[in-house]
Motif scaffolding. Sequence first.
Motif, PDB file in Angstrom:
ATOM      1  N   GLU A 170       0.824  -1.205   0.000  1.00  0.00           N
ATOM      2  CA  GLU A 170       0.000   0.000   0.000  1.00  0.00           C
ATOM      3  C   GLU A 170       0.862   1.260   0.000  1.00  0.00           C
ATOM      4  O   GLU A 170       0.436   2.309  -0.499  1.00  0.00           O
ATOM      5  N   LEU A 171       2.072   1.156   0.541  1.00  0.00           N
ATOM      6  CA  LEU A 171       2.992   2.299   0.513  1.00  0.00           C
ATOM      7  C   LEU A 171       3.573   2.493  -0.880  1.00  0.00           C
ATOM      8  O   LEU A 171       3.719   3.623  -1.347  1.00  0.00           O
ATOM      9  N   TRP A 172       3.932   1.392  -1.543  1.00  0.00           N
ATOM     10  CA  TRP A 172       4.527   1.526  -2.883  1.00  0.00           C
ATOM     11  C   TRP A 172       3.506   2.187  -3.825  1.00  0.00           C
ATOM     12  O   TRP A 172       3.882   2.985  -4.685  1.00  0.00           O
ATOM     13  N   ALA A 173       2.232   1.859  -3.634  1.00  0.00           N
ATOM     14  CA  ALA A 173       1.195   2.452  -4.484  1.00  0.00           C
ATOM     15  C   ALA A 173       1.019   3.944  -4.229  1.00  0.00           C
ATOM     16  O   ALA A 173       0.485   4.658  -5.081  1.00  0.00           O
ATOM     17  N   ARG A 174       1.475   4.416  -3.087  1.00  0.00           N
ATOM     18  CA  ARG A 174       1.392   5.839  -2.742  1.00  0.00           C
ATOM     19  C   ARG A 174       2.774   6.481  -2.685  1.00  0.00           C
ATOM     20  O   ARG A 174       3.009   7.421  -1.929  1.00  0.00           O
ATOM     21  N   ALA A 175       3.693   5.976  -3.477  1.00  0.00           N
ATOM     22  CA  ALA A 175       5.086   6.424  -3.378  1.00  0.00           C
ATOM     23  C   ALA A 175       5.228   7.934  -3.553  1.00  0.00           C
ATOM     24  O   ALA A 175       6.089   8.566  -2.922  1.00  0.00           O
ATOM     25  N   LYS A 198      12.901   0.275  -5.518  1.00  0.00           N
ATOM     26  CA  LYS A 198      12.388   0.179  -6.886  1.00  0.00           C
ATOM     27  C   LYS A 198      11.147   1.044  -7.084  1.00  0.00           C
ATOM     28  O   LYS A 198      10.829   1.448  -8.206  1.00  0.00           O
ATOM     29  N   ALA A 199      10.458   1.351  -5.965  1.00  0.00           N
ATOM     30  CA  ALA A 199       9.309   2.255  -6.035  1.00  0.00           C
ATOM     31  C   ALA A 199       9.741   3.719  -5.976  1.00  0.00           C
ATOM     32  O   ALA A 199       8.890   4.609  -6.029  1.00  0.00           O
TER      33      ALA A 199
END
Length: 362
Positions: free
Chosen positions: A69-74, A98-99
């Motif tokens: 969920e954090l990578w989606a909100r990078a 990578k995010a």
Amino acid sequence: MSTAGTRNPAPPLRVGLVGYGLAGSVFHAPLIAATDDLTLDTVVTANPDRQAQARAEHPGVRVAAAPEELWARADELDLIVLASPNRTHVPLAEAALKAGLPVVVDKPIAGTAAEARSLAALAEERGLLLSVFQNRRWDNDYLTLAHLIDAGELGTVQRFESRFERWRPQPKGGWRESGDPAEVGGLLYDLGSHLVDQALTLFGPVATVYAESDIRRPGAQVDDDTFIALTHTGGVRSHLWMSATAARLGPRFRVLGSTAGYVRYGLDPQEAALRDGLRPGPGWGTEPESAWGTVGAGDDARPVPTLPGDYPAYYSAIAVALRDGTPPPVTAAQAADALDVLEAARLSAREGRTVTIDGDKG
């Protein structure tokens, strides 16, 4: 009143914290919250009780059940802090980098030096900060010792003795005491990460390593009583003890120099204060005169005031590094060097021999 030439300050950097067990709730979250230029944006934990705890302790914080969920909100975050179990450090750090997100990893950064260097290369390739939370560099006794050495109070240091000893005759369980190698448990990698980091930071690279490592307690699965002897390339010898089975505790530091020695008992008070729910503020990290160490030679010794401990300095330096693009206070390369020593210690204990760092690599 004129406001010409003034600028609005930049908003605090937004932090996503993965893990809300001991490391996340006691160390990272309070220290992040105490840093002026950082704000705790999101805590990741799938445990409902820990989610409730995070909300109660940090009103307004967002809660997520999975790090993805954090990578989606990078684009909404400025830093990821990994306070999750050791086995997750490498895959989560890789995913965060990578995010496009800078990363702080709790120690140890990885199970091997090769993994640490691979993460460091990825961070460099992406132009992102990667640091390791070696908070014991900001212990009060360590800061005092470093000051004494820099001031020449001990002459030339010849022997450095350092201990993290406890009396815990019954295993507590949990992943830190698991025998699964993937968990990277045991005292060598838990407390040894701190002891070796301090020795390397004070006295530089290591040439040889000798170690003795035992499982003492009934039912224990990993080392709970370990000793490491290091010979630094500069000539200093470091003797490091880590134990959960010490019925009588030795000095935290005994450092012997050519003109004087420094002896100090007891632990820095910051961890106990954080566990008790206290937070950084005036008087943080100080201790009473009764806890001071002594400096001297022979029968002549004098108390030495202990400098205040300063765990908040780590995250303050992280914020500066993120803003200015300067190196972080602890680098992944330094963590890899410490892992070289820990791997050599494990090999030494297993084979009963002294290990040469460069000669035994690979």
